[in-house]
Scaffold this active site. Structure first.
Site, PDB file in Angstrom:
ATOM      1  N   HIS A 177     -47.956  61.489  63.917  1.00  0.00           N
ATOM      2  CA  HIS A 177     -48.659  60.847  62.509  1.00  0.00           C
ATOM      3  C   HIS A 177     -47.727  60.710  61.680  1.00  0.00           C
ATOM      4  CE1 HIS A 177     -52.409  62.086  64.708  1.00  0.00           C
ATOM      5  NE2 HIS A 177     -51.649  62.920  65.151  1.00  0.00           N
ATOM      6  N   SER A 302     -26.725  40.271  56.584  1.00  0.00           N
ATOM      7  CA  SER A 302     -27.336  39.899  55.624  1.00  0.00           C
ATOM      8  C   SER A 302     -26.621  38.743  54.737  1.00  0.00           C
ATOM      9  CB  SER A 302     -27.818  41.085  54.507  1.00  0.00           C
ATOM     10  OG  SER A 302     -28.220  40.449  53.252  1.00  0.00           O
TER      11      SER A 302
END
Length: 469
Positions: A177, A302
């Site tokens: 979770h 990038s």
């Protein structure tokens, strides 16, 4: 501005035949239009050989070994010139399977001489187009899956298995979770995904590729009318199984029901979904610093941020898996349906099988290349573990429960006591050890709990990898 559509050679419309052609090119031998036509010629040739060899039609002679070799040579020599010739015939017939019949009949005089007129009548004998097409698709999909897709998938699983074994004892902080949870090892987490993928691969490998040859509505009506004394179901069965190596479907309408295709495409889609799960998990581990992308230093990560190496292989794989599954899902849902004895929905639908498997193949390639560029960073994982000593609340309260069940005094409310210590706050190793010393545990258990660290609390993770992968 000129039209790009007029440029020669033609520009590919889709990414598979353009940007990614190198990766998916092996599928062209199995799932292209040219491969379909070559398979049609193959099935028609084998049906002719089967009919004459079995002497189904009275008075028709058997083909000689030389003639059989020449007929099979038409398939083996199928090339660009043959593709063009077949296309020209189809422009006249406006029917792809009939074009194949005429293409073969035109070659019969050079192969069987004066018997050409007689033997040519057994080309496409008692067949509807679907008798040929269903067998072709079974052969083509079988070839694509078994000789192209599966070897790539098996190579990836071998790569994953190797990583899992190498990293079996490298501890990491689990997250359930999204929250810090009981530690595991990086290798064990990769092993889980590898095990799941292998299970699906076994399902794919066990696929039955079905085929039929029983006429226009599956009744052998024309066959019986032409040669009533022949055992046509037996002839069909031996042709499908012995000559073509497929599983025989004895009961159909005009079409083979395609249930096997739906089953296969569902299994491939499930494999894809598990692989997608692997991509998102590895992507997350990269973002957390658990993996470093240090190989292939010449790549640009990038266009503006030089420090970055983007996890593009896994992102590319995700996208291709999603496209593949969109097609596989619609194929498996649509192909099991046909109006009454026949409609042509399946004909158009099956032409997308190559695209569906192609995007899956491309994803496999990207995941493999992505994994090859990763190095685990144990020190980052160790730092995360050292910052989360509260995860040891679980083993301590579990040990207290076991002692309480044995009647040891002072072990009441273990869960609640650990909850009060750990929930909503960070603790360090000394905090936990001080707590343990105040519990009144038996000496042996206390010593064991005091020795425990987040890094060592990995249970049987390494052994599970060794035993089950």
């Amino acid at each position: 501005m000129g039209s790009l559509a007029d440029i020669t050679p033609p520009i590919a419309l889709g990414a598979l035949d353009g940007r990614y052609r190198r990766v998916v090119a092996p599928l062209v031998d199995h799932l292209s239009e040219a491969a379909l036509n070559r398979a049609r010629i193959h099935v028609e040739v084998e049906w002719l050989i089967h009919l004459t060899h079995s002497q189904v039609v009275p008075g028709v002679r058997q083909l000689t070994e030389t003639e059989i070799a020449k007929l099979r040579g038409i398939v083996a020599d199928f090339d660009a010139q043959a593709i063009d010739e077949l296309a020209q015939i189809e422009r006249e017939t406006v029917h792809d399977v009939k074009a194949v019949e005429y293409y073969l009949k035109a070659r019969m005089p050079d192969i069987v001489g004066q018997d050409a007129a007689q033997l040519s009548e057994l080309i496409h004998f008692c067949c509807t187009s679907e008798d040929i097409n269903n067998l072709c698709y079974a052969l083509l999909v079988k070839g694509a899956v078994q000789t192209v897709w599966m070897p790539k998938a098996e190579d990836l699983l071998e790569q994953l298995s190797t990583m899992a074994h190498e990293l079996a004892a490298v501890p990491l902080l689990s997250r359930t979770h999204g929250q810090a949870a009981t530690p595991s090892t990086l290798g064990k987490e990769l092993a889980v995904l590898t095990y799941r993928l292998r299970r699906q691969l076994r399902r794919v490998d066990s696929t039955q590729y079905l085929g039929k040859l029983n006429g226009a509505t599956g009744t052998y009506g024309a066959h019986l009318a032409a040669v009533p004394e022949a055992n046509w179901p037996a002839i069909s069965r031996t042709f499908v199984t012995d000559r073509l190596g497929l599983s025989w479907n004895p009961l159909t309408t005009q079409i083979e029901s395609h249930d096997w295709q739906a089953e296969l495409y569902s299994d491939l889609a499930r494999f894809n979904r598990i692989l997608h799960n692997l991509c998102t998990d590895v992507w997350t581990y990269i973002s957390m610093g658990y993996f470093a992308q240090v190989r292939g230093q010449g790549s640009v990560g990038s266009s503006t941020m030089p420090h970055k190496v983007n996890p593009i292989r896994f992102e590319n794989a995700e996208a291709n898996l999603e496209v593949s599954n969109a097609l596989l899902d619609v194929l498996s849902a649509t192909l099991v349906q046909s109006r009454l004895q026949r409609d042509l929905t399946d004909s158009s639908m099956q032409r997308n099988v190559g695209t569906a498997i192609g995007h899956s193949l491309l994803a496999l390639d990207n995941v493999s290349r992505g994994l090859a560029g990763l190095d685990a960073v144990p020190e980052v994982m160790a730092a995360d573990l050292d910052a989360n000593w509260e995860v040891l609340g679980e083993p301590i309260q579990s040990a207290m429960r076991a002692l309480g069940a044995q009647g040891v005094a002072g072990m009441e409310n273990p869960y609640e006591r650990l909850k009060e210590l750990t929930r909503g706050r960070r603790i360090n190793g000394e905090d936990l050890r001080e707590f343990v010393r105040g519990l009144g545990l038996p000496a042996e258990v206390e010593a064991r709990m005091l020795e425990l660290t987040p890094q060592s609390y990995i249970g049987l993770a390494p052994q599970l990898v060794a035993d089950h992968l």
